[in-house]
Structure formats: C-alpha cells, structure tokens
Design a protein around this motif. Sequence first.
Motif, PDB file in Angstrom:
ATOM      1  N   PRO A 105       3.570   5.060   4.541  1.00 33.40           N
ATOM      2  CA  PRO A 105       4.243   4.501   5.729  1.00 33.40           C
ATOM      3  C   PRO A 105       3.470   3.330   6.325  1.00 33.40           C
ATOM      4  O   PRO A 105       4.055   2.495   7.021  1.00 33.40           O
ATOM      5  CB  PRO A 105       4.304   5.696   6.685  1.00 33.40           C
ATOM      6  CG  PRO A 105       3.201   6.604   6.243  1.00 33.40           C
ATOM      7  CD  PRO A 105       3.106   6.436   4.763  1.00 33.40           C
ATOM      8  N   ASP A 106       2.162   3.267   6.075  1.00 30.89           N
ATOM      9  CA  ASP A 106       1.373   2.147   6.600  1.00 30.89           C
ATOM     10  C   ASP A 106       1.814   0.829   5.966  1.00 30.89           C
ATOM     11  O   ASP A 106       1.919  -0.200   6.638  1.00 30.89           O
ATOM     12  CB  ASP A 106      -0.120   2.377   6.321  1.00 30.89           C
ATOM     13  CG  ASP A 106      -0.663   3.598   7.039  1.00 30.89           C
ATOM     14  OD1 ASP A 106      -0.019   4.050   8.003  1.00 30.89           O
ATOM     15  OD2 ASP A 106      -1.717   4.105   6.623  1.00 30.89           O
ATOM     16  N   ILE A 107       2.060   0.855   4.644  1.00 28.34           N
ATOM     17  CA  ILE A 107       2.534  -0.346   3.961  1.00 28.34           C
ATOM     18  C   ILE A 107       3.946  -0.682   4.432  1.00 28.34           C
ATOM     19  O   ILE A 107       4.291  -1.853   4.622  1.00 28.34           O
ATOM     20  CB  ILE A 107       2.494  -0.155   2.441  1.00 28.34           C
ATOM     21  CG1 ILE A 107       1.050   0.009   1.975  1.00 28.34           C
ATOM     22  CG2 ILE A 107       3.159  -1.318   1.716  1.00 28.34           C
ATOM     23  CD1 ILE A 107       0.901   0.284   0.487  1.00 28.34           C
ATOM     24  N   ALA A 108       4.775   0.341   4.647  1.00 29.58           N
ATOM     25  CA  ALA A 108       6.155   0.114   5.084  1.00 29.58           C
ATOM     26  C   ALA A 108       6.209  -0.638   6.405  1.00 29.58           C
ATOM     27  O   ALA A 108       7.142  -1.409   6.654  1.00 29.58           O
ATOM     28  CB  ALA A 108       6.886   1.446   5.206  1.00 29.58           C
ATOM     29  N   PRO A 113       9.766  -5.383   8.096  1.00 24.47           N
ATOM     30  CA  PRO A 113      10.214  -6.621   8.750  1.00 24.47           C
ATOM     31  C   PRO A 113      10.400  -7.800   7.794  1.00 24.47           C
ATOM     32  O   PRO A 113      10.804  -8.880   8.219  1.00 24.47           O
ATOM     33  CB  PRO A 113       9.076  -6.928   9.747  1.00 24.47           C
ATOM     34  CG  PRO A 113       8.277  -5.676   9.854  1.00 24.47           C
ATOM     35  CD  PRO A 113       8.401  -5.011   8.526  1.00 24.47           C
ATOM     36  N   GLY A 114      10.059  -7.610   6.519  1.00 26.11           N
ATOM     37  CA  GLY A 114      10.240  -8.683   5.544  1.00 26.11           C
ATOM     38  C   GLY A 114       8.963  -9.230   4.957  1.00 26.11           C
ATOM     39  O   GLY A 114       8.984 -10.214   4.208  1.00 26.11           O
ATOM     40  N   GLY A 115       7.824  -8.616   5.269  1.00 24.57           N
ATOM     41  CA  GLY A 115       6.548  -9.111   4.761  1.00 24.57           C
ATOM     42  C   GLY A 115       6.295  -8.689   3.331  1.00 24.57           C
ATOM     43  O   GLY A 115       7.013  -7.871   2.757  1.00 24.57           O
ATOM     44  N   ALA A 116       5.255  -9.272   2.730  1.00 26.46           N
ATOM     45  CA  ALA A 116       4.862  -8.925   1.362  1.00 26.46           C
ATOM     46  C   ALA A 116       4.281  -7.517   1.324  1.00 26.46           C
ATOM     47  O   ALA A 116       3.625  -7.083   2.267  1.00 26.46           O
ATOM     48  CB  ALA A 116       3.836  -9.931   0.833  1.00 26.46           C
ATOM     49  N   GLY A 117       4.515  -6.810   0.216  1.00 29.61           N
ATOM     50  CA  GLY A 117       4.046  -5.441   0.081  1.00 29.61           C
ATOM     51  C   GLY A 117       2.575  -5.334  -0.256  1.00 29.61           C
ATOM     52  O   GLY A 117       2.007  -4.250  -0.219  1.00 29.61           O
ATOM     53  N   ASP A 118       1.944  -6.446  -0.619  1.00 34.29           N
ATOM     54  CA  ASP A 118       0.525  -6.460  -0.928  1.00 34.29           C
ATOM     55  C   ASP A 118       0.072  -7.915  -0.964  1.00 34.29           C
ATOM     56  O   ASP A 118       0.900  -8.828  -1.021  1.00 34.29           O
ATOM     57  CB  ASP A 118       0.260  -5.797  -2.284  1.00 34.29           C
ATOM     58  CG  ASP A 118      -1.180  -5.322  -2.447  1.00 34.29           C
ATOM     59  OD1 ASP A 118      -2.021  -5.666  -1.577  1.00 34.29           O
ATOM     60  OD2 ASP A 118      -1.466  -4.630  -3.437  1.00 34.29           O
TER      61      ASP A 118
END
Length: 360
Positions: A105-108, A113-118
Amino acid sequence: MSSNHRGVLFTSESVTEGHPDKIADQISDSILDATLAQDPTSRVACETLLTTGMVIVAGEITTKAIVDYADVARETIREIGYDRAKYGFDCDTCAVLSAIHAQSPDIAMGVDPGGAGDQGLMFGFACTETPELMPLPIQLAHQLALRLTETRKSGQLPYLRPDGKSQVTVEYRDGRPFRVDAVVISSQHAPEVENEQLRSEIREHVIQHTVSGDLLDDNTKYHINPTGRFVTGGPQGDSGLTGRKIIVDTYGGYAPHGGGAFSAGLAEKCEVQLAYAIGVAEPVSVYVDTRGSGRVSEAALSDLVRKYFPLTPKEIISELDLRRPIYKATASYGHFGRSGDGFTWERTDKAEALRAAAGV
C-alpha cells in the motif's frame, strides 16, 4: 564490437519459447494477461522460477480478477510443447507452487495519483538497418529462433524439441550491415536423430529459409548444434527465471535495454532515455543520442520528445492502450521490431509531425 581486416563484427542472440528463461517469462506474462482480461486495473509484479519438475510463481498482485495461477502456468507450458515426460518436463505432472500476495500500500500511495511505481531508467532505440527499425543482428536472431519453432510445431522437422538458441554475427562496413559472418543454431532434439541429418535440414529449412541470400557468402560460418548432442533441455537441463533474457527481449546488446522505440527520419540511429522518480509522474530527464546521425541537434530532439510524446505513466498507459491482455505474446522473440503483431509501441504515426516541427 571487435574489428578485423574486413570490417567490424557484431553478434546478437535469441532463444526459442522453449528455453527455460522464456518459459518463465511466458508464465508471468500469461498471469498478467489473465488478470487484465478480467480487471484492466490489475497491478501485477509476478516472477517465475523453473527447475526439473517444478514451477514456483511468486510476487505481488493486486486485482479483482479470480485466476488459478497453477492452471495458467500449466496451460502455458502445454502450448510451448512440454507436454510429455520424455521431453524432460511435463505440464500435467510438474509441481506448481504459488507465493503471491498483494502489492505494498505504500507504493500505491504514489501510483494511485498517477506517479511512477518505482525509480528507473527506460531506454528506447531505433535504426534504419531493417524495416522493423531494429538492428540487423538481433532481428535475424529472432527470426531464426521463431523459424525453429515453426518447423517443430508444423511437423516439418518433427525431431526438434522446444528448447533452442540462435546467434548471428553481422559484418559492418562504414557503419552499415554488409554480410552475415556466422550463424549459430542449437536446438534440443530427439535422441534418435543423426547429427548429419539435423545439421543439413536446419541449414536448409531454418537458416536458408530465413536469412536473405545476399547476406550469405562462401565465407559465412555455420555452427549447428556444435556440441554434437542436445537431448536434455528445457527446465531439466537448466533452471529458468523471469527477466533473465532482457538483452534478447530488446536490442541484442546493440543499445541499452528498456522502453520502446521510434523513428521519424530525423536520424539513422536514435536512442532515447527516460528517467523517473518513484511517485513522480513527469520524467526527471529526457536524453536523446543519435550517435552522430542526427539531422537536427539532440537538444532539439529532446524538446520534440517532450512536446509530442505522452511521458507520464498514466499518459503512456492511455496512449498505447496498455491495459489489455497482450503481454504473453511479447515474452518470446523480442518485445520490439514486431509491427505486424499489432503492438501499439511500434507505431510511427508521429513521424510526420516531428519532421515538420524540426523543419526537415
């Protein structure tokens, strides 16, 4: 690259869909496709490990889809051709272990909002060496590997088995492909076939069928099953792991791997790097390198990329319609240079606008 008195030699390799690393890639991508078919908003990070008699699927998946991961793995292995014990791997009797859990959930928090996953660097490359805008060595290597599979599945060479490799060395003169210097083909086979028959028929039905005659000459070297025997193959002969053939998947070592490719007639070769920060939508940098072949400056090309291409993850997903079950097909014979397969990242529909904006 290494040079000799004739020119510069460059080599790329490919593998068939029955190579253990490629089996792993196809299982992971088949699971991705299965989830996307039911839930286009699925988020899938699925890794696969294979060894003799065993498949392990692990990773993080967040989805509303109901998918039996073991069934997907078995059906993928069946389609590849490992469907009987005498081939060294059997889709019906191998063990399939699953260790899948939900994504963090921290990555989510950054992705929703549309940001990169890494964070990461994505490279794309295109050149004019082939109609597919790919380097010639890797394109030929893929075509040879695919032809191996076609002759096996059609029954033309019924003694072939799913595992196989190809390698092509191209001689360059003045920076352009001139001839094929060497071709290497290794294919798993039934124990009863004689080397002489296998080598003769692979040269005729695979190599000569695939590589244009004007690229082959009396000095072209052929190495077909050079060890003399390749009966033990697939996961019985070697472990397989997702993501271990990324050079095969992209440009065959000709350029850094990752991303997609485009060409607009503004350069004979073009490499693009995008860099992202986790949770941030816009790329932190856009870098273009034409390797001296550009018709306009690389700074101008970088500006054009930013202006004409959607570069946030959300925009890229929408522009290329990526929430579809299309990924299993990318897991063999390369991710790029396959315009005939309908992959949206192969489109060159922005080329005219780019040329006009550059004044070329």
